[in-house]
Design a protein around this motif. Structure first.
Motif, PDB file in Angstrom:
ATOM      1  N   GLN A 194       0.438   8.687  -2.503  1.00 16.52           N
ATOM      2  CA  GLN A 194      -0.447   9.459  -3.375  1.00 16.52           C
ATOM      3  C   GLN A 194      -1.594  10.072  -2.592  1.00 16.52           C
ATOM      4  OE1 GLN A 194      -1.598   6.703  -6.448  1.00 16.52           O
ATOM      5  NE2 GLN A 194       0.352   6.885  -7.545  1.00 16.52           N
ATOM      6  N   GLY A 195      -2.025   9.396  -1.537  1.00 19.41           N
ATOM      7  CA  GLY A 195      -3.096   9.925  -0.711  1.00 19.41           C
ATOM      8  C   GLY A 195      -2.678  11.165   0.063  1.00 19.41           C
ATOM      9  N   SER A 201       0.053   3.961  -2.817  1.00 20.87           N
ATOM     10  CA  SER A 201      -1.273   4.572  -2.677  1.00 20.87           C
ATOM     11  C   SER A 201      -1.330   5.489  -1.454  1.00 20.87           C
ATOM     12  CB  SER A 201      -2.351   3.486  -2.575  1.00 20.87           C
ATOM     13  OG  SER A 201      -2.140   2.668  -1.436  1.00 20.87           O
ATOM     14  N   LYS A 202      -0.581   5.140  -0.393  1.00 17.81           N
ATOM     15  CA  LYS A 202      -0.567   5.996   0.790  1.00 17.81           C
ATOM     16  C   LYS A 202       0.141   7.323   0.493  1.00 17.81           C
ATOM     17  CE  LYS A 202      -0.897   2.481   4.431  1.00 17.81           C
ATOM     18  NZ  LYS A 202      -2.139   3.034   5.023  1.00 17.81           N
ATOM     19  N   GLY A 228       2.322   9.448  -9.034  1.00 18.09           N
ATOM     20  CA  GLY A 228       1.228   9.403  -9.994  1.00 18.09           C
ATOM     21  C   GLY A 228       1.727   9.394 -11.425  1.00 18.09           C
ATOM     22  N   PRO A 260       0.792  -1.242   0.000  1.00 17.83           N
ATOM     23  CA  PRO A 260       0.000   0.000   0.000  1.00 17.83           C
ATOM     24  C   PRO A 260       0.821   1.288   0.000  1.00 17.83           C
ATOM     25  CG  PRO A 260       0.135  -0.855   2.226  1.00 17.83           C
ATOM     26  CD  PRO A 260       0.869  -1.842   1.347  1.00 17.83           C
TER      27      PRO A 260
END
Length: 209
Positions: free
Chosen positions: A25-26, A22-23, A107, A19
């Motif tokens: 990018q979050g 995605s973390k 991204g 993860p």
């Protein structure tokens, strides 16, 4: 004694992916965790074109991520005792800077945007040494641009100025494949001597191959 690499087999069962990406990018533009801010300014015409209006777009970011993934952007905030929390950027369009910063956070830039803003992204990525993004934008530019006698010299000089090897190769291919038209229509007065040597080398290799 060299050790054998252990073969990792894929499980037949569902296993979530790591993860981390995605973390990260979050965290993009996260108001709760950001510790530095880019103030990206642009000057545009108003709706009726009568005057120019200056706009300012904030981009929230994280010093640690910049230090790891985009050191030259991180350097805008200073170091040592000269620590700043806001950096002003006036030479990149906000939409382009958004793509640049989003790429830093792991991204990707949509293919259509890469083509539409290719040169702007190349210049921004070149300035802040985001190498892979620059290469992606250059590839998109080459794929979406037809090299012609009208634009060949401009593209060659641009490729040389921005160190775009793929674009330079595309221009050389056009010049060597269209020798008669090139000689009749183009002037090489503004082309540096070292580029002429590279062009002659490309023509020689084509002839020998």
């Amino acid at each position: 004694i060299p050790t054998k690499k252990r073969k990792v087999s894929k499980s037949k069962h569902f296993v979530p992916e790591n993860p981390l990406v995605s973390k990260i990018q979050g965290m993009f533009s996260d108001e709760e965790t950001y510790d530095v801010l880019f103030d990206v300014s642009a000057t545009e015409h108003d709706e009726d074109g009568s005057k120019r209006v200056k706009t300012s777009t904030p981009f929230l970011s994280h010093r640690l991520i910049l230090q790891m993934c985009a050191p030259e952007l991180a350097a805008l905030f200073g170091c040592g005792g000269n620590i700043e929390t806001t950096a002003t950027i006036t030479d990149i369009k906000p939409a382009v800077f958004h793509h640049l910063l989003w790429y830093v956070y792991g991204g990707s830039v949509p293919e259509e945007d890469l083509k539409t803003h290719a040169k702007d992204i190349i210049e921004a990525a070149d300035k802040y040494n985001i190498v892979n993004l620059k290469l992606e934008a250059e590839a998109a530019y080459v794929e979406s641009t037809a090299i012609t006698a009208t634009n060949a010299m401009d593209n060659l000089l641009y490729a040389d100025a921005k160190n775009c090897a793929l674009l330079k190769e595309a221009v050389f291919d056009f010049l060597t494949q269209n020798g008669e038209e090139v000689i009749a229509r183009l002037s090489f007065d503004d082309v540096p001597g070292y580029l002429m040597k590279d062009l002659l080398g490309a023509a020689t290799r084509k002839k020998m191959g």
